[in-house]
Design an enzyme around this catalytic site. Structure first.
Site, PDB file in Angstrom:
ATOM      1  N   TYR A  42      -8.374 -30.776  -5.154  1.00  0.00           N
ATOM      2  CA  TYR A  42      -8.179 -31.600  -3.961  1.00  0.00           C
ATOM      3  C   TYR A  42      -9.270 -32.647  -3.819  1.00  0.00           C
ATOM      4  CZ  TYR A  42     -11.962 -29.330  -1.336  1.00  0.00           C
ATOM      5  OH  TYR A  42     -13.186 -28.895  -0.914  1.00  0.00           O
ATOM      6  N   ARG A  71     -12.581 -38.616  -9.537  1.00  0.00           N
ATOM      7  CA  ARG A  71     -12.984 -37.193  -9.532  1.00  0.00           C
ATOM      8  C   ARG A  71     -11.755 -36.283  -9.562  1.00  0.00           C
ATOM      9  NH1 ARG A  71     -17.042 -35.284  -4.903  1.00  0.00           N
ATOM     10  NH2 ARG A  71     -15.168 -35.529  -3.644  1.00  0.00           N
ATOM     11  N   ARG A 112       5.738 -16.305 -10.003  1.00  0.00           N
ATOM     12  CA  ARG A 112       4.353 -15.873 -10.152  1.00  0.00           C
ATOM     13  C   ARG A 112       4.082 -15.269 -11.532  1.00  0.00           C
ATOM     14  NH1 ARG A 112       0.582 -11.954  -9.527  1.00  0.00           N
ATOM     15  NH2 ARG A 112      -1.314 -12.627  -8.456  1.00  0.00           N
ATOM     16  N   HIS A 144       0.407 -15.348 -14.256  1.00  0.00           N
ATOM     17  CA  HIS A 144      -0.897 -15.978 -14.449  1.00  0.00           C
ATOM     18  C   HIS A 144      -0.856 -17.131 -15.451  1.00  0.00           C
ATOM     19  CE1 HIS A 144      -2.232 -12.520 -12.256  1.00  0.00           C
ATOM     20  NE2 HIS A 144      -3.503 -12.871 -12.345  1.00  0.00           N
ATOM     21  N   LYS A 189     -13.468 -29.691  -8.208  1.00  0.00           N
ATOM     22  CA  LYS A 189     -13.162 -29.563  -6.773  1.00  0.00           C
ATOM     23  C   LYS A 189     -11.844 -28.807  -6.596  1.00  0.00           C
ATOM     24  CE  LYS A 189     -13.497 -32.492  -2.673  1.00  0.00           C
ATOM     25  NZ  LYS A 189     -14.332 -31.599  -1.883  1.00  0.00           N
ATOM     26  N   GLU A 236     -26.526 -26.248  -2.681  1.00  0.00           N
ATOM     27  CA  GLU A 236     -25.905 -27.250  -1.810  1.00  0.00           C
ATOM     28  C   GLU A 236     -25.423 -26.565  -0.540  1.00  0.00           C
ATOM     29  OE1 GLU A 236     -22.414 -28.979  -3.696  1.00  0.00           O
ATOM     30  OE2 GLU A 236     -21.781 -27.040  -4.490  1.00  0.00           O
ATOM     31  N   LEU A 275     -21.084 -29.539  -6.687  1.00  0.00           N
ATOM     32  CA  LEU A 275     -20.082 -30.605  -6.755  1.00  0.00           C
ATOM     33  C   LEU A 275     -20.790 -31.956  -6.921  1.00  0.00           C
ATOM     34  CD1 LEU A 275     -16.917 -30.899  -6.335  1.00  0.00           C
ATOM     35  CD2 LEU A 275     -17.573 -31.983  -4.194  1.00  0.00           C
TER      36      LEU A 275
HETATM   37  N1  PMP Z   1     -20.386 -29.946  -2.137  1.00  0.00           N
HETATM   38  C1  PMP Z   1     -19.315 -29.262  -1.714  1.00  0.00           C
HETATM   39  C2  PMP Z   1     -19.242 -27.802  -2.006  1.00  0.00           C
HETATM   40  C3  PMP Z   1     -18.299 -29.895  -0.973  1.00  0.00           C
HETATM   41  O1  PMP Z   1     -17.229 -29.208  -0.557  1.00  0.00           O
HETATM   42  C4  PMP Z   1     -18.439 -31.272  -0.659  1.00  0.00           C
HETATM   43  C5  PMP Z   1     -17.399 -31.975   0.159  1.00  0.00           C
HETATM   44  N2  PMP Z   1     -16.315 -32.337  -0.618  1.00  0.00           N
HETATM   45  C6  PMP Z   1     -19.579 -31.952  -1.136  1.00  0.00           C
HETATM   46  C7  PMP Z   1     -20.532 -31.257  -1.871  1.00  0.00           C
HETATM   47  C8  PMP Z   1     -19.774 -33.423  -0.845  1.00  0.00           C
HETATM   48  O2  PMP Z   1     -18.939 -34.205  -1.646  1.00  0.00           O
HETATM   49  P1  PMP Z   1     -18.468 -35.653  -1.190  1.00  0.00           P
HETATM   50  O3  PMP Z   1     -19.687 -36.409  -0.846  1.00  0.00           O
HETATM   51  O4  PMP Z   1     -17.777 -36.190  -2.375  1.00  0.00           O
HETATM   52  O5  PMP Z   1     -17.566 -35.453  -0.015  1.00  0.00           O
END
Ligand code: PMP
Length: 281
Positions: free
Chosen positions: A33, A52, A99, A101, A146, A179, A203
């Site tokens: 997403y 991305r 369903r 895997h 993501k 993070e 991320l």
């Molecule tokens: N880390 C994580 C785990 C996130 O979910 C997000 C939000 N998408 C970010 C960092 C920040 O990413 P962005 O600046 O691309 O929104």
């Protein structure tokens, strides 16, 4: 205009949008997403978000998709919704299939999108800064992709709320600060801004990258390197970055004040710099 949804080419009010129970995103978390924010009726960093999304799909061996078509559909949905300050959510799953895997045979991916209004937070947390807790990072080894598999993030956020805080900061088993539960994290230490390097453990945030650009432009010293919880606690400033989060100052961590417990000048300057970018894009 109502908040709108999109499912594989069909547009409808969000409340009318339903997907099959056999969507692999629902069954396995087999979906990726993006969230794109709009300001003043314009979606921001569209190119970066779709790059991305495309990368996430490639890393997970999704069937080939026409990413430009998905991008056009997202822009079209956003313009139909006519919401100036919106969050555009785009989710692509590996499709709808009984369903099992194993990857399904040749079936199309399922594309779901929503456009919703972003409500500004009240009281304005950006002015006051937020309180956070630290939690052990229990996520998998590919946090650079993501995916919708967000259970550790969900549990971390709820644990923070239950503790009377706003958010949680992930710390690895060996003490590295990763993070936030839905954001990247920066500290200011001895005049240098420091953030975790791009590895599979975080991320690659689009806001992180914009903030690094702004730092370089303003000639603020920056380092992308590992740091531990002690450095986090002793930082002069701490802030989170994200598409919806923007630059959000952290003033308390695990019950201790960050520096004097007030929002610092670096976070303020970078928030302003970020908003300046939005206006000039
Ligand atoms: N880390 C994580 C785990 C996130 O979910 C997000 C939000 N998408 C970010 C960092 C920040 O990413 P962005 O600046 O691309 O929104």
């Amino acid at each position: 205009m109502p908040e709108l949804a999109y499912i594989n080419g069909d547009v409808m009010p969000i409340d009318d949008a339903v997907v099959s129970v056999e969507d692999r995103g629902y069954q396995f978390g087999d979906a990726v997403y993006e969230v794109i924010a709009s300001y003043g009726g314009k979606m921001f960093c569209v190119k970066e978000h779709f790059a991305r999304l495309d990368r996430s799909m490639k890393e997970l061996h999704f069937p080939k998709v026409q990413i430009d078509e998905i991008r056009r559909a997202a822009i079209d949905l956003f313009s139909k919704a006519k919401i100036e300050r919106a969050a555009v959510y785009i989710q692509v799953s590996r499709g709808v299939s009984p369903r099992n895997h194993a990857f399904p045979g040749k079936i199309p991916v399922q594309v779901v999108m929503t456009v919703r209004k972003i409500e500004e937070k009240n009281p304005p947390i950006r002015e006051m800064g937020i309180s956070t807790i630290t939690v052990e990072d229990l996520r998998w080894g590919r946090c650079d992709i993501k995916t919708v598999q967000l259970l550790p993030n969900v549990l971390a956020k709820q644990k923070a709320l239950d503790a009377g805080c706003y958010d949680a900061i992930f710390i690895s088993k060996d003490g590295i600060v990763r993070e936030g539960s839905s954001s990247n994290l920066f500290i200011l230490s001895g005049g240098t801004l420091i953030t975790h390097p791009l590895t599979p453990d975080i991320l690659p945030g689009i806001t992180r990258s914009l903030v690094l650009d702004i730092c370089r432009e303003k000639e603020y010293p920056v380092q992308e390197r590992f740091f531990d919880k002690r450095e986090l606690y002793e930082a002069d400033e701490v802030f989170l970055t994200g598409t919806i989060t923007e630059v959000l100052p952290v003033v308390r961590i695990d019950g201790r004040a960050v520096s004097n417990g007030k929002v610092g000048p670096a976070a303020r300057a970078l928030q302003e710099g970020l908003l300046g970018r939005l206006k000039s894009e």
